[in-house]
Design an enzyme around this catalytic site. Structure first.
Site, PDB file in Angstrom:
ATOM      1  N   HIS A 142       0.816  -1.220   0.000  1.00  0.00           N
ATOM      2  CA  HIS A 142       0.000   0.000   0.000  1.00  0.00           C
ATOM      3  C   HIS A 142       0.846   1.264   0.000  1.00  0.00           C
ATOM      4  O   HIS A 142       1.927   1.326   0.577  1.00  0.00           O
ATOM      5  CB  HIS A 142      -1.022  -0.001   1.141  1.00  0.00           C
ATOM      6  N   ASP A 144      -0.331   4.467   0.880  1.00  0.00           N
ATOM      7  CA  ASP A 144      -0.590   5.486   1.903  1.00  0.00           C
ATOM      8  C   ASP A 144       0.161   5.186   3.198  1.00  0.00           C
ATOM      9  O   ASP A 144       0.605   4.055   3.439  1.00  0.00           O
ATOM     10  CB  ASP A 144      -2.100   5.625   2.166  1.00  0.00           C
ATOM     11  N   ASP A 175       6.513   0.660   6.291  1.00  0.00           N
ATOM     12  CA  ASP A 175       5.057   0.456   6.192  1.00  0.00           C
ATOM     13  C   ASP A 175       4.466   1.456   5.226  1.00  0.00           C
ATOM     14  O   ASP A 175       4.026   2.509   5.645  1.00  0.00           O
ATOM     15  CB  ASP A 175       4.429   0.585   7.592  1.00  0.00           C
ATOM     16  N   GLU A 209      -5.029   1.802   2.627  1.00  0.00           N
ATOM     17  CA  GLU A 209      -4.967   0.670   3.562  1.00  0.00           C
ATOM     18  C   GLU A 209      -5.064   1.125   5.011  1.00  0.00           C
ATOM     19  O   GLU A 209      -5.710   0.488   5.833  1.00  0.00           O
ATOM     20  CB  GLU A 209      -3.647  -0.102   3.363  1.00  0.00           C
ATOM     21  N   GLU A 210      -4.427   2.248   5.305  1.00  0.00           N
ATOM     22  CA  GLU A 210      -4.384   2.711   6.704  1.00  0.00           C
ATOM     23  C   GLU A 210      -5.756   3.155   7.205  1.00  0.00           C
ATOM     24  O   GLU A 210      -5.944   3.363   8.401  1.00  0.00           O
ATOM     25  CB  GLU A 210      -3.364   3.844   6.860  1.00  0.00           C
ATOM     26  N   ASP A 236       0.980 -10.207   1.014  1.00  0.00           N
ATOM     27  CA  ASP A 236       0.827  -8.807   1.416  1.00  0.00           C
ATOM     28  C   ASP A 236       1.819  -8.501   2.542  1.00  0.00           C
ATOM     29  O   ASP A 236       2.555  -9.381   2.994  1.00  0.00           O
ATOM     30  CB  ASP A 236      -0.626  -8.574   1.871  1.00  0.00           C
ATOM     31  N   HIS A 482       4.432   2.825  12.722  1.00  0.00           N
ATOM     32  CA  HIS A 482       3.413   3.824  13.086  1.00  0.00           C
ATOM     33  C   HIS A 482       3.926   4.747  14.198  1.00  0.00           C
ATOM     34  O   HIS A 482       3.144   5.489  14.788  1.00  0.00           O
ATOM     35  CB  HIS A 482       2.085   3.183  13.544  1.00  0.00           C
TER      36      HIS A 482
HETATM   37 ZN   LIG Z   1       0.779  -1.119   6.427  1.00  0.00          ZN
END
Ligand SMILES: [Zn+2]
Ligand SMILES: *[C@@H]1O[C@H](CO)[C@@H](O)[C@H](O)[C@H]1NC(C)=O
Ligand SMILES: *[C@@H]1O[C@H](CO)[C@@H](O)[C@H](O)[C@H]1NC(C)=O
Length: 522
Positions: A142, A144, A175, A209-210, A236, A482
């Site tokens: 992903h 984003d 990520d 995705e987030e 994934d 994150h």
């Molecule tokens: Zn992710």
């Protein structure tokens, strides 16, 4: 009957019971020891003969090394932030699409590769195989990222892609732009060398995705389903290489995610008559709701450790633990209740023991001298593989146990199905082989994702969903996810490009080698 003979009989019974118990314990100990000694240390299919295909060796020149890093850093500098389901930086997303076209000209110009934009900013690529009879697979990543503020303590601005001591710092470095860019960079190099796959494959790059993937992944999956596509497997993001993260484990391990926990957001609310604070009722909406929330915190969901895929993780890793842990891990049938009690003491390990309960919001009150007529709280639960959303809701209601508290499900889904990881599981074995060819020192094991990924939207297309990239996590790194100072080493990013370069080619075999004389056609 005298007291004496009664006492004698009790004593005799105790003696027999004791003997029985000792015997049971001895048998248990024997079985446990045999299990510990016969641990599956074999590399399974790694020893078997893999089908030969024309394999282009991964050979990254000095010039390519500079180029792939420059491309990656440009990707990190674009702040493709998802703030909420309705608020994303669409300027950045549009800029990202242009970047992909500019830095991967071979992918976009190739007559082999079909590209389409889905949901405005997501990308779907299809690379048909030369043999249409083999089932295609799909790689996901992903675009984003979650928000990041330099003032939270970043050593380098989060969208600077600054290099410090061999690491690239920035939001998205682990990520998940390392996979977005890694996959396309690998494809670019393969095409440059005239590669044409035997097994076709899709690449899906979601842009939200987030914030649940409702525009990207959901629409890509829907599109493929409408075209009747079936996939051999999906790979994934999710788990990684853990080096020094699992305490007691000797050496690094690659954990391949075979499932994800489910999720539920539950709203609790209490409505009462408003009134003046000078003549309060015995209980207020706030008090009633606070008591309900406290009951939820004081009564955690049941321990289920050992009843989900976490059991497979420990059994696969057991031989890499020293004694006595090895003995415990290889006998989960006996020790899972004991392990549960140890693991539930820490939040990060408790997540594997049960459905977790987190009270995340509590809102009530309008004025200091008014009895609040309404109070509401939100509870976010992450559902263990051995439970369903329905069971969890019933337990929440039973624990709240107060009809004045309204319990409503805001949204939620069941835990994801467990993908197979035995010797005939094509996707799992291909990923495992690719990892071990690159990093022979690793132990590979199935694992459980406690967070969620875009791949959960692909369950209609395949039963085999895996969540992994060979991103190396050392102590302290999981917190960067994150969090602040998200980073990847330059060497590791290059390894990711090589991983996808090899994985794509490894998928060209039509069937796995036969471990015990039983072939498995796909
Ligand atoms: Zn992710
Ligand atoms: C890799 O590429 C370099 C330069 O392109 C070349 O000199 C070297 O021989 C190659 N190595 C292999 C193993 O192909
Ligand atoms: C959105 O992205 C653009 C660059 O593409 C950037 O200039 C802008 O500051 C970003 N906006 C926010 C709110 O982050």
């Amino acid at each position: 009957m005298t007291g004496h003979s009664a006492r004698f009989r009790v004593w005799k019974f105790a003696k027999v019971a004791c003997l029985g118990l000792t015997l049971v314990l001895l048998v248990v100990l024997l079985v446990a020891t045999v299990r510990t000694l016969s641990l599956d240390v074999n590399a399974g299919l790694q020893l078997a003969q893999w089908e030969n295909t024309d394999h282009i060796p991964p050979n990254i020149s000095q010039q390519q090394r500079q180029q792939l890093l420059a491309n990656f850093r440009e990707a990190i500098r674009i702040p493709t932030v998802s703030f909420s389901e309705t608020e994303q930086n669409t300027t950045a997303l549009a800029e990202f699409s242009s970047l992909l076209k500019r830095v991967f000209p071979g992918v976009f110009a190739s007559s082999l590769v079909k590209h389409e934009v889905v949901g405005e900013y997501s990308h779907l690529f299809w690379v048909p195989g030369s043999d249409p009879s083999v089932t295609p697979y799909m790689l996901l990543a992903h675009i984003d990222v979650v928000p990041a503020l330099e003032s939270d303590g970043w050593e380098a601005p989060p969208f600077s892609a600054k290099e410090i001591d061999g690491f690239i710092y920035g939001r998205g470095t682990i990520d998940d732009k390392q996979s977005v860019m890694g996959i396309l960079q690998a494809l670019e190099y393969l095409l440059e060398q005239g590669y044409r796959p035997r097994r076709g494959f899709y690449i899906g790059l979601g842009h939200d995705e987030e914030v649940n993937g409702l525009k990207g992944a959901v629409n890509i999956a829907r599109l493929l389903k409408s075209r009747g596509v079936e996939l051999a497997f999906v790979l994934d993001e999710g788990l990684a290489v853990l080096d020094g993260i699992i305490s007691g484990l000797d050496g690094p391990a690659a954990l391949i995610g075979i499932s994800e926990k489910g999720s539920a957001t539950v709203k609790l609310s209490v409505t009462t008559a408003p009134g003046h604070s000078s003549m309060p009722p015995r209980e207020t909406s706030i008090g009633i709701l606070a008591a309900a929330v406290t009951r939820l915190e004081e009564n955690p969901m049941p321990r289920l450790f050992g009843h989900g895929p976490e059991r497979g993780t420990f059994e696969h890793l057991a031989h890499k633990f020293g004694l006595p842990l090895r003995f415990v891990m290889s006998n989960m049938w006996l020790f899972s209740p004991l392990l549960s009690r140890v693991m539930e003491r820490r939040p990060d390990t408790n997540a594997f023991v049960r459905t977790t309960t987190a009270i995340t919001m509590f809102n009530a009150g309008v004025k200091i001298n008014v009895i609040a007529p309404y109070a509401e709280a939100f509870v976010n639960l992450r559902i263990h593989s051995a439970q369903t959303l329905q069971e969890v809701l019933e337990l929440v209601r039973a624990t709240v146990a107060d009809t004045r508290v309204k319990v409503e499900l805001v949204n939620g889904f069941d835990p994801l199905p467990v993908s197979s990881y035995d010797e005939s599981a094509f996707g799992f074995q291909i990923i495992k082989k690719t990892v071990l060819d690159m990093f022979p020192q690793l132990t590979v094991a199935p694992g459980l994702c406690v967070g969620n990924t875009d791949s959960r939207h692909y369950t209609d297309l395949t039963k085999n969903i895996y969540r992994f990239a060979p991103t190396w996590f050392k102590p302290g790194d999981p917190q960067r996810f994150h969090g602040v100072n998200e980073r990847i080493s330059m060497k590791n990013y290059e390894e990711l490009v090589t991983f996808y370069f090899q994985l794509i080619q490894n998928c060209d075999i039509t069937k796995l080698p036969e471990p015990h004389g039983s072939g498995h056609e796909l």
